[in-house]
Design an enzyme around this catalytic site. Structure first.
Site, mmCIF file in Angstrom:
data_model
loop_
_atom_site.group_PDB
_atom_site.id
_atom_site.type_symbol
_atom_site.label_atom_id
_atom_site.label_comp_id
_atom_site.label_asym_id
_atom_site.label_seq_id
_atom_site.Cartn_x
_atom_site.Cartn_y
_atom_site.Cartn_z
ATOM 1 N N ASP A 1 0.868 -1.170 0.000
ATOM 2 C CA ASP A 1 0.000 0.000 0.000
ATOM 3 C C ASP A 1 0.910 1.227 0.000
ATOM 4 O O ASP A 1 2.117 1.108 0.256
ATOM 5 C CB ASP A 1 -0.899 -0.033 1.235
ATOM 6 C CG ASP A 1 -1.746 1.220 1.368
ATOM 7 O OD1 ASP A 1 -2.320 1.652 0.355
ATOM 8 O OD2 ASP A 1 -1.804 1.775 2.476
ATOM 9 N N ASP B 1 -1.821 -0.748 5.927
ATOM 10 C CA ASP B 1 -2.082 -0.200 7.259
ATOM 11 C C ASP B 1 -3.528 0.215 7.484
ATOM 12 O O ASP B 1 -3.866 0.636 8.587
ATOM 13 C CB ASP B 1 -1.194 1.023 7.494
ATOM 14 C CG ASP B 1 -1.725 2.263 6.785
ATOM 15 O OD1 ASP B 1 -2.105 2.143 5.607
ATOM 16 O OD2 ASP B 1 -1.781 3.335 7.407
ATOM 17 N N ASP C 1 -7.184 -2.089 3.395
ATOM 18 C CA ASP C 1 -6.179 -3.099 3.071
ATOM 19 C C ASP C 1 -6.526 -4.474 3.638
ATOM 20 O O ASP C 1 -5.900 -5.467 3.259
ATOM 21 C CB ASP C 1 -4.808 -2.687 3.619
ATOM 22 C CG ASP C 1 -4.304 -1.397 3.009
ATOM 23 O OD1 ASP C 1 -4.519 -1.203 1.799
ATOM 24 O OD2 ASP C 1 -3.716 -0.579 3.733
#
Length: 780
Positions: free
Chosen positions: A317, A513, A517
């Site tokens: 990410d 995080d 996700d």
């Protein structure tokens, strides 16, 4: 409370290995005590009791494995236990029982994850919501909401269903859905997704879907489906036993048939006791888990560590993972007649009390430069537009602004830089006239580049970024890190599909995080969450949690996983190889059961000690620092933070020169020279004489700081050249035409060189601090 029979069986199954270990250890220890007191018969009775106690659960485990059509190492253990009893090898049987119980207990402790805990995802969603009804505003269950209902979402509340902004505008925190740290501003009629947080005043929305058909519910379902598709990790011992078991039975049976001696067959079984399989491999894995935990890396299972050790593809990410998740001011572009200090002071004063994340960044930028901020009057914040306030008698507005299709040169420069840097622009106007622009971006974590280099060295050969952010900033970050592929504007479903596509080609790890996700983490072979700045949901869904919030711990975890898996395989392979040699001697009658049992214990001890080497993994963690060196690092890191606000002075002066504003450029050049002579150079010289020598020991050599010293020399050379230009200009009363070209080279050279130098020092040295701030950045 009624507890189901299945629940009781599951709980007993989890604690049985530990009960068995306690019982067999007691029997072994009691027998040893009796033997030392001369009670040989009592000792043999206790050892036999421990062996018999282990046989019962071992038979149960073998039967359960056979029901699943798995023939693992436990069958060899049962045969060895029974064989030891048959030939009167009392101590050997007790030792085998203890090792069987220990291996099972360790395996049970390491394999804690049977299903993924998704409670954090579902608990985040509100259970009730305020709805307009015939009786006014009433509170109803979320499940009662239908398309067309008008709802009120208060400040800080989570939007429960997909809908449209019904009136005025809204400021939304959509980081849980997109990972983007910058608040989204929605006007009346714009769509809003469930799971977003209302970051502004109360807002009215019109529902367009039920709770079950909305975006956030789909995220929960995606995580559940991805978790259900994750196959359980097969025990390393069972994989080796696929060929070791039939080989052992064949050698044992052949020894019996050819010699007619059952004792030879038992001797083969005794030396073939699969303790290297049952204990050495789990010891290596659990040692790796322990080593990782000491660094703040929580690995939920031995299978997760093993998968991480095999991973060759890493999916990342962006926001909050490899960037800080906190926007910062990176540059200020001004209209003619205005200075950077004036523009930033007015913008920060107007935004002083704004809750907007970009406003905080502007105020912080002003404070970093030690600019005095005024108290605003009549401050008004309009969602989607920005803040307006009266500052020192002027009406100042900060935020979005209508820019002409043919903007003035300075505004065009701001737009170009924002495009190149992937930055957001906060325009600043006074009395409706544009005076400047503040560029803000989400910077890289200071430890991200070094972490990715270490991961490449550790065996990750493909890195892919999946982000809900815009393409421009995503591509900018990907280019800086040298990623293999980047995909922007990704929804949670897109991320899951991307991870699954990578899994088809290689063992894939995913690090993220945010709540958005969580499904992708569940879909990966191994999911990794940064809990320091992430959501509870992603941490609960992940196999591995970087509890300190430091991305550099990911590289440490990878090195630990690689070494632990290598030692586990090595210990099992060497142990079985030695057992095969012993089996050959036992089969031809050269190794009786008693000697074979002692030899097998020696083999077991050897491979277990080898497996324990996983507790020490070279190259992980940060070097140990003495107190004086740590104090120096903190001192110079703080000086970097204070100086960062002044680094824009070089570019600001250069821009004025490029625009031909020689008169306006001189004060800026003088300010830049004063900063260099009185602040920057003393800092650099102190680093050379104090910090760098202190770092020679923890870094292993004075050469580790040689390149930084060389950069100091270049900075010093450019600084002297700049000071000479200032001296000449002051003597002549202005900057001469003959100076412009070389002066521009000095200014731009210092600007770029200092940016690179700050990043390099923070990445290589300041990140050695045990509590190094992940948000520190020297990049632009």
């Amino acid at each position: 409370m009624t507890v189901s029979r299945r629940t009781v069986v599951a709980r007993v199954g989890r604690i049985l290995p530990f009960l068995l270990l306690a019982t067999t250890l007691s029997a072994l220890g009691g027998g040893a005590l009796a033997w030392s007191l001369g009670a040989q018969h009592n000792a043999e009775m206790l050892w036999n009791a421990g062996t018999l106690i282990a046989v019962v659960p071992a038979l149960w485990w073998v039967a359960a494995a056979m029901r699943d059509r798995r023939f693992g190492a436990d069958l060899i253990a049962v045969l060895a236990l029974v064989g030891a009893l048959a030939v009167g090898e009392h101590l050997a049987g007790a030792l085998i029982a203890v090792m069987l119980a220990t291996g099972r207990a360790l395996d049970s402790a390491a394999e804690r994850r049977a299903t993924r805990d998704l409670r954090a995802l579902s608990d985040r969603m509100p259970r009730e919501v305020r709805r307009y009804d015939t009786d006014g505003v009433v509170t109803v269950p979320v499940d009662a909401i239908l398309p067309g209902d008008r709802l009120i979402i208060g400040p800080g509340e989570v939007v429960p269903v997909d809908g449209l902004i019904a009136a005025e505008a809204a400021i939304l925190d959509e980081s849980a859905l997109t990972g983007e740290s910058v608040y989204a501003e929605r006007r009346a009629g714009d769509g809003v997704r469930s799971g977003a947080v209302n970051a502004g005043a109360a807002v009215e929305i019109e529902a367009t879907a039920t709770a079950q058909d909305s975006t956030y519910a789909e995220i929960v379902r995606l995580a559940q489906e991805a978790a259900a598709q994750s196959a359980p990790v097969v025990r390393l011992a069972d994989r080796f036993a696929v060929w070791f078991l039939p080989l052992t039975l064949t050698v044992s049976g052949a020894a019996w048939l050819l010699s007619g001696s059952a004792e030879r067959a038992v001797a083969v079984l005794v030396v073939a006791t699969p303790c290297p399989l049952l204990l050495a491999a789990p010891v290596a894995i659990v040692s790796g888990l322990s080593r990782a935990a000491r660094l703040g890396v929580i690995v939920r299972s031995g299978g997760a560590l093993e998968n991480l050790g095999k991973a060759t593809t890493l999916v990342l990410d962006k926001t909050g993972t490899i960037t800080t998740g906190r926007p910062v001011g990176t540059d200020i572009v001004t209209a003619p007649g205005w200075t950077q200090t004036e523009v930033l002071r007015l913008a920060a004063s107007a935004d002083r009390f704004s809750p907007h994340v970009l406003a905080h960044a502007i105020v912080d930028a002003a404070r970093d430069r030690q600019i005095a901020i005024s108290v605003p009057a009549d401050a008004v914040e309009v969602a989607g537009i920005g803040t307006s306030a009266t500052v020192d008698g002027m009406r100042v507005r900060v935020g979005n602004h209508e820019v002409p299709s043919s903007p003035p040169q300075w505004a065009g420069t701001a737009l170009t830089r924002a495009t190149f840097d992937g930055a957001v622009i906060a325009w600043v106007s006074v009395d409706d006239g544009l005076i400047g622009a503040v560029l803000l971006s989400d910077p890289l974590r200071v430890d991200a580049p070094r972490t990715l280099r270490r991961l490449r060295a550790a065996g990750i050969n493909r890195m892919v970024m999946l982000t809900g952010d815009r393409p421009a900033p995503a591509e900018h970050i990907a280019a800086m890190l040298g990623l293999d592929q980047v995909r922007a504007d990704q929804t949670p479903a897109d991320k899951v599909a991307g991870v699954q596509a990578e899994r088809e080609k290689a063992v894939t790890a995913m690090v993220g995080d945010g709540v958005n996700d969580a499904p992708a983490l569940a879909a990966a072979d191994v999911g990794i969450a940064l809990s320091g700045y992430g959501s509870t949901a992603s941490s609960e869904t992940a196999d591995i949690v970087l509890a300190t919030g430091r991305i550099d711990r990911l590289a440490d975890a990878m090195l630990i996983a690689r070494r632990s898996r290598r030692l586990a395989v090595q210990s099992a392979t060497v142990g079985m190889g030695l057992s095969l040699v012993a089996m050959a001697f036992a089969a031809v009658g050269l190794l009786p059961p008693t000697i074979g049992a002692l030899l097998q214990e020696l083999i077991d001890l050897t491979v277990i000690l080898n497996a324990l080497r996983a507790l020490r993994t070279p190259g992980v963690g940060t070097p140990a620092l003495v107190a004086d060196t740590e104090d120096l690092l903190r001192r110079f890191a703080a000086e970097h933070d204070r100086m960062r606000g002044e680094l824009g002075a070089f570019r600001a002066a250069a821009h004025q020169l490029c625009d031909g504003n020689v008169v306006a450029a001189l004060p800026l050049v003088q300010r830049a020279d004063t900063f260099v002579q009185h602040v920057l150079l003393p800092h650099e010289h102190a680093e050379d004489h104090n910090l760098y020598p202190a770092l020679a020991t923890p870094l292993g050599s004075p050469e580790a700081t040689a390149t930084m010293s060389r950069m100091h020399a270049e900075i010093d050379s450019l600084a002297r050249r700049l000071h000479t230009h200032v001296t000449v200009a002051e003597a002549k009363g202005g900057i001469g035409d003959a100076q412009r070209e070389d002066l521009l080279a000095c200014l731009y050279g210092l600007d770029e060189l200092l940016a690179v130098h700050f990043v390099a020092e923070e990445e290589n040295y300041f990140s050695l601090l045990p509590d190094a701030a992940p948000e520190r950045t020297g990049g632009k």
